[in-house]
Design a protein around this motif. Structure first.
Motif, PDB file in Angstrom:
ATOM      1  N   ALA B  97       0.830  -1.208   0.000  1.00  0.00           N
ATOM      2  CA  ALA B  97       0.000   0.000   0.000  1.00  0.00           C
ATOM      3  C   ALA B  97       0.865   1.259   0.000  1.00  0.00           C
ATOM      4  O   ALA B  97       0.628   2.195  -0.764  1.00  0.00           O
ATOM      5  CB  ALA B  97      -0.936  -0.016   1.208  1.00  0.00           C
ATOM      6  N   LYS B  98       1.886   1.272   0.821  1.00  0.00           N
ATOM      7  CA  LYS B  98       2.736   2.469   0.926  1.00  0.00           C
ATOM      8  C   LYS B  98       3.532   2.730  -0.342  1.00  0.00           C
ATOM      9  O   LYS B  98       3.763   3.880  -0.720  1.00  0.00           O
ATOM     10  CB  LYS B  98       3.703   2.314   2.093  1.00  0.00           C
ATOM     11  CG  LYS B  98       3.204   2.913   3.362  1.00  0.00           C
ATOM     12  CD  LYS B  98       4.290   2.960   4.416  1.00  0.00           C
ATOM     13  CE  LYS B  98       3.669   3.197   5.768  1.00  0.00           C
ATOM     14  NZ  LYS B  98       2.695   2.134   6.134  1.00  0.00           N
ATOM     15  N   SER B  99       3.951   1.662  -0.998  1.00  0.00           N
ATOM     16  CA  SER B  99       4.787   1.840  -2.183  1.00  0.00           C
ATOM     17  C   SER B  99       4.089   2.644  -3.257  1.00  0.00           C
ATOM     18  O   SER B  99       4.754   3.264  -4.087  1.00  0.00           O
ATOM     19  CB  SER B  99       5.160   0.480  -2.781  1.00  0.00           C
ATOM     20  OG  SER B  99       5.933  -0.201  -1.853  1.00  0.00           O
ATOM     21  N   THR B 100       2.759   2.627  -3.256  1.00  0.00           N
ATOM     22  CA  THR B 100       2.051   3.379  -4.284  1.00  0.00           C
ATOM     23  C   THR B 100       2.342   4.866  -4.152  1.00  0.00           C
ATOM     24  O   THR B 100       2.149   5.618  -5.094  1.00  0.00           O
ATOM     25  CB  THR B 100       0.530   3.152  -4.197  1.00  0.00           C
ATOM     26  OG1 THR B 100       0.070   3.577  -2.910  1.00  0.00           O
ATOM     27  CG2 THR B 100       0.174   1.684  -4.393  1.00  0.00           C
ATOM     28  N   VAL B 107       3.432   4.806  -7.894  1.00  0.00           N
ATOM     29  CA  VAL B 107       3.940   3.495  -8.295  1.00  0.00           C
ATOM     30  C   VAL B 107       2.747   2.540  -8.302  1.00  0.00           C
ATOM     31  O   VAL B 107       2.161   2.282  -7.265  1.00  0.00           O
ATOM     32  CB  VAL B 107       5.024   2.992  -7.310  1.00  0.00           C
ATOM     33  CG1 VAL B 107       5.443   1.570  -7.658  1.00  0.00           C
ATOM     34  CG2 VAL B 107       6.225   3.924  -7.301  1.00  0.00           C
ATOM     35  N   PRO B 108       2.368   2.044  -9.489  1.00  0.00           N
ATOM     36  CA  PRO B 108       1.213   1.142  -9.506  1.00  0.00           C
ATOM     37  C   PRO B 108       1.549  -0.210  -8.883  1.00  0.00           C
ATOM     38  O   PRO B 108       2.612  -0.766  -9.155  1.00  0.00           O
ATOM     39  CB  PRO B 108       0.889   0.983 -11.003  1.00  0.00           C
ATOM     40  CG  PRO B 108       2.005   1.623 -11.761  1.00  0.00           C
ATOM     41  CD  PRO B 108       2.941   2.296 -10.813  1.00  0.00           C
ATOM     42  N   VAL B 109       0.667  -0.691  -8.036  1.00  0.00           N
ATOM     43  CA  VAL B 109       0.797  -2.034  -7.447  1.00  0.00           C
ATOM     44  C   VAL B 109      -0.547  -2.753  -7.597  1.00  0.00           C
ATOM     45  O   VAL B 109      -1.341  -2.820  -6.663  1.00  0.00           O
ATOM     46  CB  VAL B 109       1.227  -1.973  -5.957  1.00  0.00           C
ATOM     47  CG1 VAL B 109       1.417  -3.390  -5.403  1.00  0.00           C
ATOM     48  CG2 VAL B 109       2.511  -1.174  -5.784  1.00  0.00           C
ATOM     49  N   PRO B 110      -0.813  -3.282  -8.800  1.00  0.00           N
ATOM     50  CA  PRO B 110      -2.094  -3.969  -9.004  1.00  0.00           C
ATOM     51  C   PRO B 110      -2.094  -5.355  -8.366  1.00  0.00           C
ATOM     52  O   PRO B 110      -1.661  -6.331  -8.962  1.00  0.00           O
ATOM     53  CB  PRO B 110      -2.213  -4.051 -10.541  1.00  0.00           C
ATOM     54  CG  PRO B 110      -0.814  -3.937 -11.057  1.00  0.00           C
ATOM     55  CD  PRO B 110      -0.005  -3.197 -10.035  1.00  0.00           C
ATOM     56  N   LEU B 155     -15.758  -6.346 -10.570  1.00  0.00           N
ATOM     57  CA  LEU B 155     -15.017  -5.904  -9.381  1.00  0.00           C
ATOM     58  C   LEU B 155     -13.519  -6.139  -9.544  1.00  0.00           C
ATOM     59  O   LEU B 155     -12.706  -5.271  -9.202  1.00  0.00           O
ATOM     60  CB  LEU B 155     -15.535  -6.626  -8.131  1.00  0.00           C
ATOM     61  CG  LEU B 155     -16.980  -6.301  -7.725  1.00  0.00           C
ATOM     62  CD1 LEU B 155     -17.385  -7.132  -6.502  1.00  0.00           C
ATOM     63  CD2 LEU B 155     -17.146  -4.810  -7.433  1.00  0.00           C
ATOM     64  N   PHE B 156     -13.145  -7.309 -10.093  1.00  0.00           N
ATOM     65  CA  PHE B 156     -11.712  -7.556 -10.315  1.00  0.00           C
ATOM     66  C   PHE B 156     -11.137  -6.489 -11.241  1.00  0.00           C
ATOM     67  O   PHE B 156     -10.055  -5.956 -11.004  1.00  0.00           O
ATOM     68  CB  PHE B 156     -11.483  -8.952 -10.909  1.00  0.00           C
ATOM     69  CG  PHE B 156     -11.724 -10.086  -9.938  1.00  0.00           C
ATOM     70  CD1 PHE B 156     -11.262 -10.007  -8.627  1.00  0.00           C
ATOM     71  CD2 PHE B 156     -12.398 -11.233 -10.325  1.00  0.00           C
ATOM     72  CE1 PHE B 156     -11.477 -11.050  -7.719  1.00  0.00           C
ATOM     73  CE2 PHE B 156     -12.608 -12.279  -9.432  1.00  0.00           C
ATOM     74  CZ  PHE B 156     -12.155 -12.187  -8.128  1.00  0.00           C
ATOM     75  N   ALA B 157     -11.869  -6.169 -12.305  1.00  0.00           N
ATOM     76  CA  ALA B 157     -11.378  -5.155 -13.249  1.00  0.00           C
ATOM     77  C   ALA B 157     -11.225  -3.803 -12.552  1.00  0.00           C
ATOM     78  O   ALA B 157     -10.225  -3.102 -12.744  1.00  0.00           O
ATOM     79  CB  ALA B 157     -12.343  -5.047 -14.434  1.00  0.00           C
ATOM     80  N   ARG B 158     -12.199  -3.450 -11.731  1.00  0.00           N
ATOM     81  CA  ARG B 158     -12.119  -2.160 -11.015  1.00  0.00           C
ATOM     82  C   ARG B 158     -10.931  -2.119 -10.071  1.00  0.00           C
ATOM     83  O   ARG B 158     -10.219  -1.122  -9.972  1.00  0.00           O
ATOM     84  CB  ARG B 158     -13.386  -1.955 -10.186  1.00  0.00           C
ATOM     85  CG  ARG B 158     -14.445  -1.160 -10.904  1.00  0.00           C
ATOM     86  CD  ARG B 158     -15.665  -0.992 -10.038  1.00  0.00           C
ATOM     87  NE  ARG B 158     -15.441  -0.175  -8.859  1.00  0.00           N
ATOM     88  CZ  ARG B 158     -16.274  -0.165  -7.811  1.00  0.00           C
ATOM     89  NH1 ARG B 158     -17.338  -0.939  -7.798  1.00  0.00           N
ATOM     90  NH2 ARG B 158     -16.044   0.625  -6.793  1.00  0.00           N
ATOM     91  N   GLY B 163      -4.833   0.376  -9.618  1.00  0.00           N
ATOM     92  CA  GLY B 163      -3.368   0.387  -9.588  1.00  0.00           C
ATOM     93  C   GLY B 163      -2.819   0.400  -8.181  1.00  0.00           C
ATOM     94  O   GLY B 163      -1.658   0.732  -7.951  1.00  0.00           O
ATOM     95  N   ARG B 164      -3.656   0.050  -7.228  1.00  0.00           N
ATOM     96  CA  ARG B 164      -3.157  -0.049  -5.859  1.00  0.00           C
ATOM     97  C   ARG B 164      -3.718  -1.314  -5.228  1.00  0.00           C
ATOM     98  O   ARG B 164      -4.703  -1.868  -5.701  1.00  0.00           O
ATOM     99  CB  ARG B 164      -3.550   1.192  -5.055  1.00  0.00           C
ATOM    100  CG  ARG B 164      -5.027   1.534  -5.120  1.00  0.00           C
ATOM    101  CD  ARG B 164      -5.244   2.938  -4.623  1.00  0.00           C
ATOM    102  NE  ARG B 164      -6.122   2.964  -3.458  1.00  0.00           N
ATOM    103  CZ  ARG B 164      -6.321   4.053  -2.725  1.00  0.00           C
ATOM    104  NH1 ARG B 164      -5.683   5.173  -3.003  1.00  0.00           N
ATOM    105  NH2 ARG B 164      -7.134   4.020  -1.710  1.00  0.00           N
ATOM    106  N   PRO B 165      -3.067  -1.797  -4.186  1.00  0.00           N
ATOM    107  CA  PRO B 165      -3.490  -3.077  -3.621  1.00  0.00           C
ATOM    108  C   PRO B 165      -4.896  -2.995  -3.037  1.00  0.00           C
ATOM    109  O   PRO B 165      -5.296  -1.969  -2.487  1.00  0.00           O
ATOM    110  CB  PRO B 165      -2.461  -3.358  -2.529  1.00  0.00           C
ATOM    111  CG  PRO B 165      -1.803  -2.052  -2.255  1.00  0.00           C
ATOM    112  CD  PRO B 165      -1.878  -1.244  -3.507  1.00  0.00           C
ATOM    113  N   CYS B 166      -5.623  -4.080  -3.198  1.00  0.00           N
ATOM    114  CA  CYS B 166      -6.979  -4.169  -2.663  1.00  0.00           C
ATOM    115  C   CYS B 166      -7.129  -5.478  -1.906  1.00  0.00           C
ATOM    116  O   CYS B 166      -6.618  -6.513  -2.333  1.00  0.00           O
ATOM    117  CB  CYS B 166      -7.995  -4.181  -3.808  1.00  0.00           C
ATOM    118  SG  CYS B 166      -8.051  -2.656  -4.749  1.00  0.00           S
TER     119      CYS B 166
END
Ligand code: TPP
Ligand code: MG
Lengths: 321, 325
Positions: B97-100, B107-110, B155-158, B163-166
């Motif tokens: 989460a923080k890396s974004t 920084v995208p983290v999908p 929901l997965f697509a959203r 571009g951030r962790p969910c």
């Protein structure tokens, strides 16, 4: 990977009636649980130790009253081999009156005297290390049962490191049954447990026998050293899970399950002394039938009073030997 | 008619089919086992090494997912029981989460961390929790939950598009229910992110309920009883995004609002919803927003005790009755 245990041979010396009773009590207890789940008489989940019963039975006389035992999800055998309280355990699993932990913990979360289990893998090793720190020098030890799959958890290594650095009386009993839930060991464990222990300078002993007396004579001096030096020991049992991981979730091939069954202590013990085995087997089966009937007839466990203060813990001081 | 478990499984198949950058990791997710709850069935047979059963290593598992995401791919990580996401807290909160945002540029983290959640199955204290609340308010982290009204593929697509962790919570009892099905009293519509369940042909509701996916059926049971026995009309709002709390539609004229949450009371999702709603609704509220939570207690294994700790339909009904009486 299935490692074949010691080839069939007669058991020398033969197991005592007491050991046979303990082994068969655990076997019938676990079989009864699977039946109860199948009938829908128990909800939730359970993990039986079918095929692995001999491990806690072999260890029972090597562990002393002052020792602290940490168990895991597959803990009914660990408990029954140490405490002759099948009524309390079954009541806990079935949520009935007389439950060891008020029906709150269930199958995986039992704290009774100096026996504690928890359902989160790897969690217990650091705690066991803390207890061992307290017990060091008293002659008592902390024993923690873990599966081979649990060596994936980082907490295992953090604990081993401290136990080695601080020379703590920690006995890690590894039930290496070649599988973690559905994942075969070669797919989840790189290298070996022996080499991992060696990397920390921790003594490691591999047990392939299913003969309780043989196991005891192998382990007795090593366990004595855990207490006296003190120092940690990893005792790795090559064993086999002959039942499902929990219930009805075995995706192994029939051949694989068959191979595991061929190493079952049960077959060897039955063949070694058929008449005595059959008699004690019947006795334990009848006992477990009565046990199940009695617990099933009990009223539900009453919730612990919210205001009640926590029970005093068993003081973990340990007497000097 | 599709069960929620089958729907999720299909959505993962579609996701991996349509996007070769997606990886899936988790304990025992490979075939033939297909995951503890069978949500990943058929994926490893079909997508080979993009699907991996991992060792028991929740912390590393989340970190590996973040690494794949950092390197330009996308990862879905399954935590077998959401209780064990506690072991991945550092990787999720302090790295992914923080890396974004902590490197002075986006920084995208999908990364999607799937968390089978909740109780009412007699699994005991370490296999039954709803830990959503512990992840609320982590900068860079969004929380979603499966509902019977939202298309999982959408929901997965959203989540990946953020571009951030969910974290994606999936109630274990909900797995066995059917998608999109309501009894004949109620119908639902989607208003943006939020599913709105209304009584067919009713006028103004006496009470507006807000809940998350896992509690939908217990809440509907309560709504049914409230209607048939107490002659009270309730409307229900179910957001798929739990945090940040999205705009909840149609509350301006609400007579009363009740938020129902399977997490234990104290520092809960329900109180976060109330925090967001108070400034908006303050002028029109006649009484405080009612919060219904599980008890502040360990979740017992014995079903009769577990029932008393977790939110049940009768508790929801009693809370609504008390609030509007
Ligand atoms: C931290 C954690 N992750 C996952 C699980 C789910 N789980 C329970 S037992 C198990 C496999 C354990 O394998 P192993 O340590 O080899 O013990 P075995 O079941 O073979 O006795 C898994 C994945 C868990 N209980 N705790
Ligand atoms: Mg194992």
């Amino acid at each position: 990977m299935i490692v074949t245990a010691a080839s069939p041979q007669s058991l020398r010396p033969p197991p005592s009636d007491r050991d046979l009773r303990s082994l068969l009590l655990i076997r019938h207890f676990e079989l009864a649980l699977l039946r109860l789940f199948e009938q829908g008489a128990v909800s939730g989940t359970t993990h039986t130790c079918l095929g692995q019963e001999y491990i806690p039975v072999a260890l029972a006389p090597l562990l002393l009253d002052d020792d602290f035992v940490f168990s895991n999800h597959r803990g009914h055998g660990h408990f029954l081999a140490r405490h002759a309280e099948p009524y309390g355990l079954l009541a806990e699993i079935m949520g009935r009156e007389g439950a060891l932990c008020g029906g709150v913990g269930g199958s995986q979360h039992v704290y009774h005297r100096r026996f504690l289990s928890t359902g989160v893998q790897g969690e217990s090793l650091p705690v066991a290390t803390g207890v061992a720190l307290k017990l060091a020098g008293s002659g008592a030890l902390a024993c923690a049962y873990v599966g081979d799959g649990t060596w994936g958890e980082g907490a295992v290594y953090e604990a081993l490191n401290m136990a080695a650095l601080w020379r703590l009386p920690l006995l890690v009993v590894v039930e290496h049954n070649g599988i973690a839930q559905s994942t075969p060991t070669p797919a989840q464990l790189a290298g070996t447990i022996g080499a991992r222990a060696a990397a920390f300078g921790v003594r490691h002993h591999r047990v392939t026998s299913t003969d309780v007396e043989e196991i005891r004579s192998e382990l007795a001096p090593l366990v004595a050293a855990v207490r006296s030096e003190p120092s940690p020991l990893v005792a790795e049992f090559v064993t086999h899970r002959i039942g499902p991981h929990s219930k009805g979730d075995d995706t192994r091939s029939p051949e694989e399950i068959d191979r595991a069954r061929r190493s079952d202590w049960h077959t060897r013990y039955a063949a070694a002394d058929p008449e005595r085995f059959a008699r004690l087997d019947r006795e334990q089966q009848e006992f477990v039938d009565r046990l199940v009937a009695e617990i099933a007839a009990r009223p539900p466990a009453t919730p612990p009073a919210p205001s009640a203060s926590a029970p005093a813990p068993e003081p973990a001081t340990g007497r000097r030997p | 008619m599709t069960r929620v478990s089958e729907h999720l499984n299909q959505a993962l198949h579609d996701l991996m089919e349509s996007d070769p950058a997606v990886h899936l990791l988790g304990e025992d997710v490979s075939d033939p086992y297909g995951g503890a709850f069978k949500i990943t069935k058929g994926l490893s047979d079909r997508f080979g090494s993009r699907v991996r059963s991992t060792p028991l290593s929740e912390g590393a598992l989340a970190g590996v997912g973040a690494g794949l995401a950092l390197a330009g791919d996308k990862a879905v990580v399954e935590i077998m029981f959401s209780d064990f996401v506690a072991l991945a807290f550092d990787q999720i909160a302090n790295f992914a989460a923080k890396s974004t945002a902590m490197y002075g540029r986006p920084v995208p983290v999908p990364l999607i961390v799937r968390c089978p959640t909740g109780g009412n199955r007699g699994y005991g204290p370490t296999h039954s929790q709803s830990l959503q609340k512990h992840f609320i308010g982590v900068p860079g982290l969004s929380l979603f939950e499966m509902t019977p009204f939202h298309d999982a593929g959408g929901l997965f697509a959203r989540m990946f598009a953020l571009g951030r962790p969910c974290l994606f919570f999936e109630d274990k009892v909900l797995y066995t229910r059917h998608m999109y099905r309501l009894d004949d009293l109620f119908r639902f519509e989607l208003a943006g992110d939020v599913a709105r369940v209304v009584l067919d042909g009713a006028a103004e509701p006496d009470c507006t309920l807000v809940t998350h996916g896992g509690l939908v059926h217990r809440t509907l049971d309560a709504m049914r009883t409230l209607l048939l026995e107490d002659e009270l009309v309730c409307e229900l709002l179910v957001p798929a995004q739990l945090y940040p709390v999205p705009r909840l539609p149609g509350l301006e004229d609400a007579r009363h609002v009740c938020v129902i949450d399977d997490g234990g009371e104290g520092g809960s999702w329900s109180s976060e919803v109330a925090r967001v709603l108070y400034p908006r609704l303050w002028g029109g509220l006649r009484r405080p927003i009612t919060l219904v939570n599980s008890a502040d207690a360990v979740i017992p294994a014995a079903p009769h005790l577990e029932r008393g700790v977790l939110v049940q339909a009768d508790r929801i009904r009693a809370a609504v009755l008390e609030a509007v009486s």
